[in-house]
Design an enzyme around this catalytic site. Structure first.
Site, short mmCIF file in Angstrom:
data_model
loop_
_atom_site.label_atom_id
_atom_site.label_comp_id
_atom_site.label_asym_id
_atom_site.label_seq_id
_atom_site.Cartn_x
_atom_site.Cartn_y
_atom_site.Cartn_z
CE1 TYR A 51 3.53 9.46 -10.54
CE2 TYR A 51 3.32 10.32 -12.75
CZ TYR A 51 3.58 9.26 -11.90
OH TYR A 51 3.88 8.04 -12.40
CD GLU A 53 6.73 9.56 -7.59
OE1 GLU A 53 7.76 10.23 -7.40
OE2 GLU A 53 6.65 8.67 -8.44
CG ASP A 197 -5.75 -9.04 5.87
OD1 ASP A 197 -6.67 -8.21 5.69
OD2 ASP A 197 -5.22 -9.66 4.94
CB THR A 223 -9.86 -4.41 1.07
OG1 THR A 223 -10.95 -4.97 1.81
CG2 THR A 223 -8.90 -5.51 0.67
CE LYS A 226 -11.64 -8.16 -0.17
NZ LYS A 226 -10.65 -9.14 0.30
NE ARG A 232 -12.11 -3.55 -7.23
CZ ARG A 232 -12.38 -4.70 -6.62
NH1 ARG A 232 -11.41 -5.50 -6.22
NH2 ARG A 232 -13.62 -5.07 -6.41
C1 PLP Z 1 -9.42 -9.44 -0.17
C2 PLP Z 1 -8.34 -9.69 0.79
C3 PLP Z 1 -7.08 -9.12 0.63
C4 PLP Z 1 -6.58 -8.45 -0.63
O1 PLP Z 1 -7.28 -7.50 -1.20
P1 PLP Z 1 -6.96 -7.01 -2.70
O2 PLP Z 1 -7.42 -5.61 -2.67
O3 PLP Z 1 -7.73 -7.90 -3.58
O4 PLP Z 1 -5.50 -7.11 -2.93
C5 PLP Z 1 -6.15 -9.29 1.64
N1 PLP Z 1 -6.44 -9.99 2.73
C6 PLP Z 1 -7.64 -10.58 2.92
C7 PLP Z 1 -7.90 -11.35 4.16
C8 PLP Z 1 -8.62 -10.46 1.95
O5 PLP Z 1 -9.79 -11.08 2.10
#
Ligand code: PLP
Length: 413
Positions: A51, A53, A197, A223, A226, A232
């Site tokens: 932990y 936090e 984003d 993220t 990707k 993840r």
């Molecule tokens: C994949 C994605 C997310 C969210 O990612 P998670 O880890 O699956 O919650 C947010 N915004 C965009 C544009 C994405 O493509």
């Protein structure tokens, strides 16, 4: 995995089968990638036991000294990659990174202007079942019906009309460059905050192959799993200490408890890999492969949404072949080629069986595949889509898929 096999052979067997699926399949899901063994070692380590936090230097538990060093490594490397001033590496996912920003700076009922989900937006940008759509007034901008690309004059007009508190630039299924500077100007004009984003394109931004929103957008979320090719998870970057403090307290204790320190360590490892010069080469090849794959499919008569791609992904309009997304993605999966069905702009079909397939090249490129393998992959895709009811042909293709995949081993090197 000798321990797991003895304790829980059923689960060990499932994981083994999944390893074979990954090893022997052609992965074209645009949001997926393969992390390195080094990243997986950190992610599967003893750090899951702790932990921690709070934040480095301000923890609520004893025994966190090493964890401060690890989290600082992740933060400093992330800052170096993007040239960001302030970062938070604790969000468990991209959706939680977005949730933290939206909840830190908006009040219930405030307006968010974001890309319509049907046009490539993300659930966390305002889907009616998501916390964003439940708590905020969502106005969606769309792509231009003729070009199928963002129309910044139309977005500006919409922004003047709806006077949003937050504008979101970013997408899950948009194959073209996003002009963050134009978004910045629109946000400034209407007095809105801007969140970029970059969940999908982070790797391209990191490699300097896509314009960067850092310093333009108030907040940049992403993220890490990707194109960035880490474990993840999510991250948030911002420009001012005041915003940083608000974001930190919204992530913890606002919406999360203990940070996933094994994942934060794995993020740090992945960021080190991103800083290596070979990473830029990788991203360049991702783009070349995307062009090669979509070009070969175009030559076979498929319509590509917006006519092409500037990034790592594209959308195939199956109507050009008299097919729909569900049957096409299922048949491809049977042949060992994984994609996902996707709405295309102004789709005449429903989300549960849309007209499009989304494909991306980050994963195949990680295996070491180049243009000739993309041309071969396009041939295999075409063969399946021309014979979606023919089990024999699909089996034949699967044999070829396995052969091609095995020429580019993933983890069993
Ligand atoms: C994949 C994605 C997310 C969210 O990612 P998670 O880890 O699956 O919650 C947010 N915004 C965009 C544009 C994405 O493509």
């Amino acid at each position: 995995m000798s321990y797991l096999s003895s304790i829980d052979p059923e689960m060990a067997s499932l994981i083994d089968q999944e390893a074979i699926r990954q090893e022997e399949g052609l992965e074209l899901i645009a949001s997926e990638n393969y992390t390195s063994k080094a990243v997986m070692e950190a992610n599967g380590s003893v750090l899951t036991n702790k932990y921690a936090e709070g934040y480095p230097g301000r923890r609520y538990y004893e025994g966190c000294g090493l964890y401060d060093t690890m989290e600082d490594m992740a933060r400093n490397r992330l800052k170096e990659i993007f040239g960001a001033k302030f970062v938070n590496v604790q969000p468990h996912s991209g959706a939680q990174a977005n949730m933290a920003v939206e909840m830190a700076f908006l009040n219930a009922g405030d307006t968010i202007l974001s890309l319509d989900l049907d046009h490539g937006g993300h659930l966390s940008h305002g889907h009616k079942l998501n916390y964003s759509g439940r708590n905020f007034n969502i106005v969606g901008y769309k792509v231009n019906p003729d070009t199928e690309q963002l129309d910044y004059d139309a977005i500006a007009q919409l922004a003047r009309e709806c006077k949003p508190q937050l504008i979101i630039a970013g997408a899950s299924a948009y194959p073209r460059t996003i002009d963050f500077e134009k978004f910045g100007n629109i946000a400034k004009e209407v007095g809105a905050l801007l969140m970029a984003d970059i969940a999908h394109i982070a790797g391209l931004v990191a490699a300097g192959l896509h314009n960067s929103p850092i310093g333009i957008a108030d907040f940049v979320t992403s993220t890490t799993h990707k194109t960035l090719r880490g474990p993840r998870g999510g991250v948030i970057m911002c420009n001012t200490l005041e915003h940083h403090k608000k974001i930190n307290s919204l992530v913890f204790p606002g919406i999360q408890g203990g940070p996933l320190m094994h994942t934060i360590a794995a993020k740090a490892v992945a960021f080190k890999e991103v800083l290596d010069p070979s990473y830029k080469q990788y991203q360049k090849q991702v783009l070349l492969n995307c062009q090669a794959l979509l070009g070969a499919l175009k030559d076979k008569g498929y319509r590509i949404v917006s006519g092409g791609s500037d990034n790592h992904l594209f959308l195939l309009d199956l109507a050009s072949k008299g097919l729909q997304g569900k049957e096409a993605s299922h048949a491809l999966e049977e042949a060992g080629i994984t994609t996902n069905m996707n709405l295309i702009p102004y789709d005449k079909n429903p989300a549960m069986n849309p007209s499009g397939l989304r494909m991306g090249t980050p994963a195949l490129t990680t295996r070491g595949m180049k243009e000739p393998q993309m041309v071969k992959t396009a041939e295999l895709i075409d063969k399946v889509l021309n014979n979606i009811d023919n089990e024999d042909i699909i089996k034949e293709v699967k044999t070829e898929v396995i052969k091609l995949a095995k020429e580019f081993p993933l983890y069993n090197k």
